[in-house]
Design an enzyme around this catalytic site. Sequence first.
Site, short mmCIF file in Angstrom:
data_model
loop_
_atom_site.label_atom_id
_atom_site.label_comp_id
_atom_site.label_asym_id
_atom_site.label_seq_id
_atom_site.Cartn_x
_atom_site.Cartn_y
_atom_site.Cartn_z
N GLY A 21 -20.52 -26.33 -32.17
CA GLY A 21 -21.02 -27.43 -33.68
C GLY A 21 -21.23 -26.58 -34.60
N GLY A 61 -22.10 -28.12 -38.05
CA GLY A 61 -22.55 -29.08 -39.20
C GLY A 61 -23.91 -28.77 -39.63
N GLU A 62 -24.90 -28.40 -38.70
CA GLU A 62 -26.36 -28.02 -39.00
C GLU A 62 -26.67 -26.62 -39.10
OE1 GLU A 62 -28.23 -31.94 -37.39
OE2 GLU A 62 -26.63 -31.16 -36.28
#
Length: 743
Positions: free
Chosen positions: A700, A702-703
Amino acid sequence: MIGQAVNRVDGPLKATGRAAYAYEHWEAGQPLYGFIVGATIGKGRITRIDTEDAEGAPGVQLVMTYLNAPAQGPRDESIPFEYWRAQPMLTGPDIHFYGEPVALVVAETFEQARDAADLVEVEYRAGRGRFDFGEFEDDTYIPKTVNAGLPTDTAVGDFDAGFAGAEVKVDQQYTTPYEFSMPIEPNASMVAPHGDDDLVVYVSCQITDAARDSVAGTLMMDPERVHIVTPFVGGGFGSKLGIHSETILAAMAARALGRPVKVTLTRQQVFQLVGMRPTSSQRVRLGAGHDGRLAAIAHDVTMHTNPDVEYAEQTAATVRSLYAAPHRLTSHRLTALDLPRGTDVRAPGEAPGMLSVESAMDELADALGMDPVELRIRNEPTVDPERNVPYSDRHLVECLREGARRFGWENRPATPASVREGRWLIGYGMSAAIRGHFQGPTTVRVRLEPDGTAVIQTDMTDIGTGTYTILTQVGAEGLGLPLERVRIDLGRSDHPSSWGSGGSWGATNSSTAVHRACAALRTKLLDAALGDTRSPLHGQDPSAAVFSDGDVAIGGASEALREIVARHHPDGVEAEGQTRFMGDDPNYSDYSINTYGAHFAEVGVDADTAETRLRRMLSVFSVGRVFNPKTARSQLIGGMIWGVGAALEEEAVVDPRSGAFVNRDFAGYLVPVHGDIPADIDAVVLEGYDDKANPLGAKGIGEVGICGSGAAVANAVFNATGVRVRDFPITIEKLLPGLPAMV
C-alpha cells in the site's frame, strides 16, 4: 498492463459531472431533505425541547428528537472493529459533546429544513465538561490495546540503564494538535425505502460492508435488507471508514416517512460530528554513542479520547520497527475528554508519531554534529528490533541515499541560520518514513460475458485514489483483454465483500483478489477448450497457454475467448478470488512487512516576519511493485503535501468553555493550497517486488507519503533559523521570538 501509467478510466465521468456521489442520486424519486440540529453545550442534559414551531413551518414533514426516535440497537463492543458496530442517535437527553445531534428536521426542500431547524427550541442544564487537554493531561489510563490491535506498551532490554549510560542524549516533549480529514465531499447520505422491508442507502463511505452492518445493527434489521450504494466517494482519508449521524438519521426518517430522505453535514458540522485525529503529547528519548549508534530509544505518548468511545491511536508503534537499538520502550496513555471521538485520520499513528520521532532524530544529529542521513543509515537494523523477525523487503537505506543524491543534499547548510538569500533564511531538512502493510479479507467476482467483455464486481470503494483504474489494469492483464473490454462495478453491498478503502490496504487486497479470480477463470476456460474436440486448442498443453488481445493461444493454435464462452457458457462464466486476513497468513507473522521512504525539503523563512515557505520537496519510496505510476505518484505527493500542512498549518482549536472547535471552517482551519506548494515537488518510487506481501508483490502507498514528511519540513525550518519548535504546527508566533538578529 500492470505497471503502465494509464489515465483514470473514471476520469471522463468525473470531468463531465456524470459520476454520481452520495447526495446526487435521483433514481429513488424526489427526496425529502433533513437538517441536523446540534447541541450548543459540550456537556450536560436537555431539560426542555420544543418542536412545535418547527413542525408548523412550511414544508416540514418530521421533527425527530430523543422523545420520538425509534428504538435502536446498542453499540456492541464484542464486534472487534468500531466501524461495523451500531451507531445509535437521539437516544436520550444527555449531551456528550458540543454539536451532538439533538434533533433532525425533515422538509420538502433543504432550505425549508434548514430554516425550520432554527425554530427548534432546546434548553439545557450544563455540566462541567472536560475540554482542555493540558488541564487533564496527567489524568490518564492505560488502554488494553491500541489501534489495529497493536500492544499498548512494549519493552526490550533495559531502557533506563541504556539511556543513563548513553554518551549523547535527547529527551524532548513534542505536541501535536487535533486534525481533521476534511475531504472535498462532506459526509452525506440518501436513504430510500424499497419494498416492504428493505432500505437502499446511498452513502459516502469507505467500507461498504461496515456501513451495511452498522446501519442494520442500529435499526435492528437483517443486514440482507440493507443495500449500500457508494460507487464514487469524494475523498475520505479515514473520515468515512465508518458511517455517521447523517446516515443513521436519514435512515430513521426514511423508515418513519416511507420516502427517500437526504441528509448532508455542513462543513462546520463535519468538525463536530465526524471525529478527528487526537491531540497528543509525546516524549521522545534517544541515547547514543558519539558514533551516532543508538543504545536506547523510547517513545511515550499521551492523547485524548472520548470517555464513551475509546480510540487509541498507535502513535508510538512506528518506532518499534524503524531503528536498531538494544534498549527500547514505547507506551500509550489516554486522557478522557468530553469531545468528539478520535478516529483514523490519514496515516493514523505514523503521521503524528513520526513528526516527533524524526524531529528528535534531527536533534540528535545536531547534538552529534553528524549528517542526519548518515545518522539514520548507521542505525539501520538487520531484523525487526522488537519482533525479532526478518524484514520482507526493506530498502530504506537506498531511499535515503537516492533521495540525498537527487536532492543535492551535499549542499545542505552545515550550520543552522547560516545561509540567507535577501530577506529569506534558507534551510534543508530530511526524515525517514515507514508504514506497516496490512491485509484484510476481500472477495472479488470476475465475470466473462458472452461478447468477451469482463465485469469485475466487489463492494470495494474508490475514494479518488484510482481503484477503477488499477482493477481494470489487473483484470485486463489477468484475462489478456484490452482495457476497454474490462468494466469495473464497485461500491455495492450486494457484491462480494471487502475491507474497502482504508489503511493503504485497498489496492493490494482487491487487486490480489482480482488476480486470483482471473486465474480461476482462465482455468475454467482452458478446461472447457482443451476438452472440446471442436476447439483448435483441443488436447494442447495448458501450461503453454497465453491469453492476449481477447484470445488464448497455445503454440500455433488460438481461439477467441468469446467463442469458448459462447459454446460452453452461453450466459457467461464467472469465478471468485479472495484475499485472507493477515492474521491467517503466516507471512505476516514470519516477516516484518512495511513500506519505506525518505523525504527531503528546502524552506525559506522570512528573517523579519517568520513567514515560512516551502521552496522544494523530494521524496523517494520503496513500496514493492507499483500498479500505476501515474496514480501512485499523485497519491504520494498528496501525502507529502498533507505533511507540509501538519508541520506548518493544520490545527483545530478547542474553546475550553464549551468544547466547541473555534475554527470549524476553512477560513480558520488552514490546509495547504496551491500558493503554499511549489511546482518543484516530486515523488520517486524505486523498482521493487515484495513476494511476502502478496502474489503481485505490491504494498500500500496511500499513507506512506505523509509519514515523516512533516518532520522533513520542520527540520528544514530549524536548519534555516536555528529555532526548534516542538509544539506543532510551526506558526509565526512560535518561530518569530527566536529568529536570529540580522544586520
